[in-house]
Design an enzyme around this catalytic site. Structure first.
Site, PDB file in Angstrom:
ATOM      1  N   ARG A 115     -24.988 -46.320 -28.014  1.00  0.00           N
ATOM      2  CA  ARG A 115     -24.814 -47.117 -29.232  1.00  0.00           C
ATOM      3  C   ARG A 115     -23.857 -46.459 -30.219  1.00  0.00           C
ATOM      4  O   ARG A 115     -23.432 -47.066 -31.179  1.00  0.00           O
ATOM      5  CB  ARG A 115     -26.179 -47.344 -29.887  1.00  0.00           C
ATOM      6  CG  ARG A 115     -26.986 -48.390 -29.130  1.00  0.00           C
ATOM      7  CD  ARG A 115     -28.265 -48.699 -29.817  1.00  0.00           C
ATOM      8  NE  ARG A 115     -29.015 -47.456 -30.045  1.00  0.00           N
ATOM      9  CZ  ARG A 115     -30.235 -47.405 -30.515  1.00  0.00           C
ATOM     10  NH1 ARG A 115     -30.862 -48.501 -30.849  1.00  0.00           N
ATOM     11  NH2 ARG A 115     -30.847 -46.253 -30.673  1.00  0.00           N
TER      12      ARG A 115
ATOM     13  N   HIS B 292     -36.198 -33.781 -11.057  1.00  0.00           N
ATOM     14  CA  HIS B 292     -35.088 -32.891 -10.692  1.00  0.00           C
ATOM     15  C   HIS B 292     -35.558 -31.641  -9.940  1.00  0.00           C
ATOM     16  O   HIS B 292     -34.771 -30.990  -9.280  1.00  0.00           O
ATOM     17  CB  HIS B 292     -34.240 -32.529 -11.916  1.00  0.00           C
ATOM     18  CG  HIS B 292     -34.835 -31.499 -12.809  1.00  0.00           C
ATOM     19  ND1 HIS B 292     -35.764 -31.788 -13.768  1.00  0.00           N
ATOM     20  CD2 HIS B 292     -34.640 -30.167 -12.890  1.00  0.00           C
ATOM     21  CE1 HIS B 292     -36.115 -30.681 -14.395  1.00  0.00           C
ATOM     22  NE2 HIS B 292     -35.449 -29.673 -13.889  1.00  0.00           N
TER      23      HIS B 292
ATOM     24  N   LYS C 236     -33.835 -28.922  -6.517  1.00  0.00           N
ATOM     25  CA  LYS C 236     -33.583 -27.477  -6.551  1.00  0.00           C
ATOM     26  C   LYS C 236     -33.557 -26.953  -5.117  1.00  0.00           C
ATOM     27  O   LYS C 236     -34.433 -27.271  -4.322  1.00  0.00           O
ATOM     28  CB  LYS C 236     -34.682 -26.759  -7.353  1.00  0.00           C
ATOM     29  CG  LYS C 236     -34.600 -27.036  -8.854  1.00  0.00           C
ATOM     30  CD  LYS C 236     -35.640 -26.218  -9.596  1.00  0.00           C
ATOM     31  CE  LYS C 236     -35.777 -26.665 -11.036  1.00  0.00           C
ATOM     32  NZ  LYS C 236     -34.790 -26.122 -11.948  1.00  0.00           N
TER      33      LYS C 236
ATOM     34  N   GLU D 266     -41.943 -21.420 -19.060  1.00  0.00           N
ATOM     35  CA  GLU D 266     -40.641 -21.509 -19.730  1.00  0.00           C
ATOM     36  C   GLU D 266     -40.650 -20.660 -20.990  1.00  0.00           C
ATOM     37  O   GLU D 266     -41.717 -20.472 -21.601  1.00  0.00           O
ATOM     38  CB  GLU D 266     -40.373 -22.951 -20.151  1.00  0.00           C
ATOM     39  CG  GLU D 266     -40.340 -23.933 -19.016  1.00  0.00           C
ATOM     40  CD  GLU D 266     -39.923 -25.299 -19.533  1.00  0.00           C
ATOM     41  OE1 GLU D 266     -38.735 -25.578 -19.525  1.00  0.00           O
ATOM     42  OE2 GLU D 266     -40.806 -26.068 -19.966  1.00  0.00           O
TER      43      GLU D 266
ATOM     44  N   ASP E 130     -45.389 -33.980 -19.333  1.00  0.00           N
ATOM     45  CA  ASP E 130     -43.998 -33.539 -19.201  1.00  0.00           C
ATOM     46  C   ASP E 130     -43.752 -32.785 -17.888  1.00  0.00           C
ATOM     47  O   ASP E 130     -42.726 -32.959 -17.253  1.00  0.00           O
ATOM     48  CB  ASP E 130     -43.635 -32.647 -20.399  1.00  0.00           C
ATOM     49  CG  ASP E 130     -42.158 -32.273 -20.403  1.00  0.00           C
ATOM     50  OD1 ASP E 130     -41.324 -33.173 -20.201  1.00  0.00           O
ATOM     51  OD2 ASP E 130     -41.838 -31.085 -20.617  1.00  0.00           O
TER      52      ASP E 130
ATOM     53  N   HIS F 155     -43.402 -32.295 -11.961  1.00  0.00           N
ATOM     54  CA  HIS F 155     -42.904 -31.102 -11.268  1.00  0.00           C
ATOM     55  C   HIS F 155     -44.030 -30.328 -10.561  1.00  0.00           C
ATOM     56  O   HIS F 155     -43.917 -29.972  -9.393  1.00  0.00           O
ATOM     57  CB  HIS F 155     -42.211 -30.145 -12.244  1.00  0.00           C
ATOM     58  CG  HIS F 155     -41.097 -30.775 -13.034  1.00  0.00           C
ATOM     59  ND1 HIS F 155     -40.338 -31.815 -12.562  1.00  0.00           N
ATOM     60  CD2 HIS F 155     -40.609 -30.504 -14.271  1.00  0.00           C
ATOM     61  CE1 HIS F 155     -39.434 -32.157 -13.475  1.00  0.00           C
ATOM     62  NE2 HIS F 155     -39.580 -31.382 -14.525  1.00  0.00           N
TER      63      HIS F 155
ATOM     64  N   LYS G 202     -44.782 -23.712 -22.464  1.00  0.00           N
ATOM     65  CA  LYS G 202     -43.524 -23.424 -23.162  1.00  0.00           C
ATOM     66  C   LYS G 202     -43.716 -22.141 -23.954  1.00  0.00           C
ATOM     67  O   LYS G 202     -44.834 -21.761 -24.276  1.00  0.00           O
ATOM     68  CB  LYS G 202     -43.176 -24.572 -24.113  1.00  0.00           C
ATOM     69  CG  LYS G 202     -42.879 -25.879 -23.382  1.00  0.00           C
ATOM     70  CD  LYS G 202     -41.638 -26.536 -23.924  1.00  0.00           C
ATOM     71  CE  LYS G 202     -41.276 -27.800 -23.196  1.00  0.00           C
ATOM     72  NZ  LYS G 202     -40.240 -27.643 -22.184  1.00  0.00           N
TER      73      LYS G 202
HETATM   74  C1  BG6 Z   1     -37.983 -31.250 -17.722  1.00  0.00           C
HETATM   75  C2  BG6 Z   1     -38.920 -31.208 -18.894  1.00  0.00           C
HETATM   76  O1  BG6 Z   1     -38.382 -32.219 -16.798  1.00  0.00           O
HETATM   77  O2  BG6 Z   1     -37.983 -29.986 -17.074  1.00  0.00           O
HETATM   78  C3  BG6 Z   1     -38.532 -30.106 -19.862  1.00  0.00           C
HETATM   79  O3  BG6 Z   1     -38.885 -32.455 -19.566  1.00  0.00           O
HETATM   80  C4  BG6 Z   1     -38.431 -28.784 -19.122  1.00  0.00           C
HETATM   81  O4  BG6 Z   1     -39.477 -30.003 -20.911  1.00  0.00           O
HETATM   82  C5  BG6 Z   1     -37.543 -28.908 -17.892  1.00  0.00           C
HETATM   83  O5  BG6 Z   1     -37.885 -27.827 -20.032  1.00  0.00           O
HETATM   84  C6  BG6 Z   1     -37.600 -27.646 -17.048  1.00  0.00           C
HETATM   85  O6  BG6 Z   1     -36.638 -27.744 -16.037  1.00  0.00           O
HETATM   86  P1  BG6 Z   1     -35.998 -26.431 -15.382  1.00  0.00           P
HETATM   87  O7  BG6 Z   1     -35.086 -26.972 -14.350  1.00  0.00           O
HETATM   88  O8  BG6 Z   1     -35.300 -25.711 -16.517  1.00  0.00           O
HETATM   89  O9  BG6 Z   1     -37.142 -25.641 -14.832  1.00  0.00           O
END
Ligand code: BG6
Length: 495
Positions: free
Chosen positions: A50, A178, A182, A216, A235, A240, A341
């Protein structure tokens, strides 16, 4: 290093192209694939958002994103070729008045894959898919990519899936997690299904328990709008962590086709023990970080990073759970999962702890079990801890020493492509194997909803941990009660 196989020419539309995901991941991923010659010069990368941006501003934004994601020197010679693939259109995709003509004119043909990447919040997935359909942008070779989390609970995930499926066939829906892109996560499949060594040991007969950690050091990175509503369970755990658990626990699939792999993962998710108000307290921990230090840096507490109206937030930034998989292979083997986190260090790791030998002939304290530690990031590799005799005459002291397979050492030229690079090329190829299916997402939400509603019913206490630590004390009790401890890589003292 493997060669890159070029993919067929394609057009991609990225919705939300000015957002974090596009700038930090998608645009750099496409740039790197371009640099390796994988993307044809007739491809079109069409950004939609936008924001008002003329071509110059847009190109600068993309260039800065690609520069920020490039180690060392920025390949100037590659940039001008990449810039030629880029287009930008200012469109509010949810508006009835949206003018799609410029997007249509940017496409290079309808006989090539046309990808719609929805790098926007899940509540926009259905309206945007409907807009794509109504505007006549969809072709028989069109695919849509959705980011996790799909919805925020079982019900909303169902309605997102239904809405998207009313426009796209299941075979053209790429639900992104994602982690599956990896390299080291894909290596879990290789470890289990291309090596004979572990399979006979991969069950409750020899495995004592399994730990999976996604830790993290980062905090919210300006994402409080999303994160404060989501929390660590939605999240990371719902997607994951559960995906990692599936790859570790699933039965060998008949082939690596998406359908076969998904079928095995769904069985695991459906067999995963849930929680109720009576069991949730003992088997789970939810916590939020307070201020602390990570290395030398002082770090604010979670609430201090939020806008004023959210200062009393009780969202969890850490979650740990103990669960079990109710089937013949895994009955009785606890799976401990944790994510947080602002922890001491960034690491994603799986620890498979084997049982101790049934009879110890070496004396008290000399019976350390074998452990297989799979390091997904950073320092990717695996270590198999074995008992060996400490050299020296006159004693029989045992030590636990790893057989150490470091990917960096074994593949000395290795630089891992970002997960998005691999996954985007898989979308172009139409390869769904590393994407989640409808039923898989729903099974993961069913388990997650169970946990979240047990927390709500139980009014589960929010624990606290200082930023830069390994989580709250209660998380140690989760294992401590079972006579176990979290694996600690620094002193290798887990038990
Ligand atoms: C994302 C989360 O899917 O994965 C984030 O929304 C997180 O909060 C991230 O930081 C971590 O991904 P990676 O590849 O850095 O381990």
């Amino acid at each position: 290093m493997a060669e890159f196989v070029p993919v067929d020419p394609f057009d991609i539309v990225i919705f939300g192209v000015s957002g974090d995901l596009s700038r930090q991941k998608l645009l750099p991923a496409l740039f790197h694939r371009h640099c390796d010659g994988q993307i044809d010069e007739t491809c079109r990368i069409i950004g939609v958002a936008r924001s008002r941006m003329d071509d110059e501003v847009y190109l600068n934004m993309v260039r800065e994103s690609c520069q920020a994601a490039t180690d060392g020197d920025f390949p100037e010679d590659m940039w001008s070729g990449f810039a030629k693939l880029l287009r930008y259109h200012e469109i509010d995709a949810t508006s009835q008045q949206a003018d799609w003509q410029p997007v249509k004119e940017s496409f290079m043909g309808d006989d090539r894959p046309r990808i719609f990447y929805l790098a926007v919040g899940p509540r926009l997935y259905v309206p945007i898919c409907k807009a794509i359909d109504a505007a006549g942008l969809k072709t028989s070779l069109s695919r849509v990519v959705l980011e996790k989390p799909i919805g925020s609970d079982l019900e909303s995930a169902q309605s997102v899936n239904d809405g998207v499926e009313s426009v796209f066939d299941e075979n053209n829906i790429f639900r992104m997690d994602h982690y599956l892109g990896k390299e080291t996560v894909q290596n879990l499949l290789i470890l289990r299904f291309a090596n004979m060594l572990f399979e006979p040991l991969w069950s409750n007969q020899t495995i004592d328990h399994i730990q999976i950690t996604v830790a993290e050091t980062v905090g919210l990175e300006g994402r409080h709008d999303y994160y404060d509503k989501a929390g660590a369970v939605r999240d990371i755990m719902q997607n994951h962590l559960l995906q990692l658990l599936c790859l570790i626990a699933m039965e060998p699939p008949n082939s690596l086709d998406a359908e076969n792999v998904r079928a095995e993962k769904i069985k695991v998710l459906r067999a995963l023990k849930g929680f109720d108000a009576a069991t949730v307290n003992e088997n789970t921990v939810r916590a939020q970080y307070t201020r602390g230090h990570i290395g030398e840096a002082r770090v604010k507490g979670y609430r201090d990073t939020l806008p004023e109206e959210l200062q009393d937030s009780t969202t969890e930034t850490y979650a740990a759970i103990k669960t079990e998989i109710a089937n013949w292979r895994w009955a009785g083997v606890p799976f401990y999962l944790r994510t947080g986190k602002r922890m001491t260090s960034r690491r994603s790791e799986i620890v498979i702890q084997f049982k101790s030998t049934p009879h110890n002939v070496f004396g008290e304290g000399q019976n350390q079990p074998n452990r297989l530690v799979l390091r997904l990031q950073p320092d990717e590799g695996m270590r198999l801890f074995m008992q060996v005799k400490e050299p020296g005459p006159g004693h029989m002291t045992l030590r636990s020493i790893p057989l150490d397979l470091s990917y960096a050492r074994s593949f000395s030229t290795l630089k891992y492509p970002d997960a998005y690079e691999r996954l985007l090329m898989d979308v172009v190829r139409g390869n769904l194997a590393l994407f989640m299916g409808h039923e898989e997402v729903m099974a993961a939400w069913a388990w997650t909803d169970d946990l979240l509603s047990a927390w709500q019913e139980n009014d589960q206490k929010l624990e606290h941990y200082a930023a830069g630590t390994d989580g709250p004390l209660h998380a140690n009790l989760l294992l401590g009660r079972d006579g176990r401890a979290w694996w600690d890589d620094n002193n290798e003292a887990g038990a």
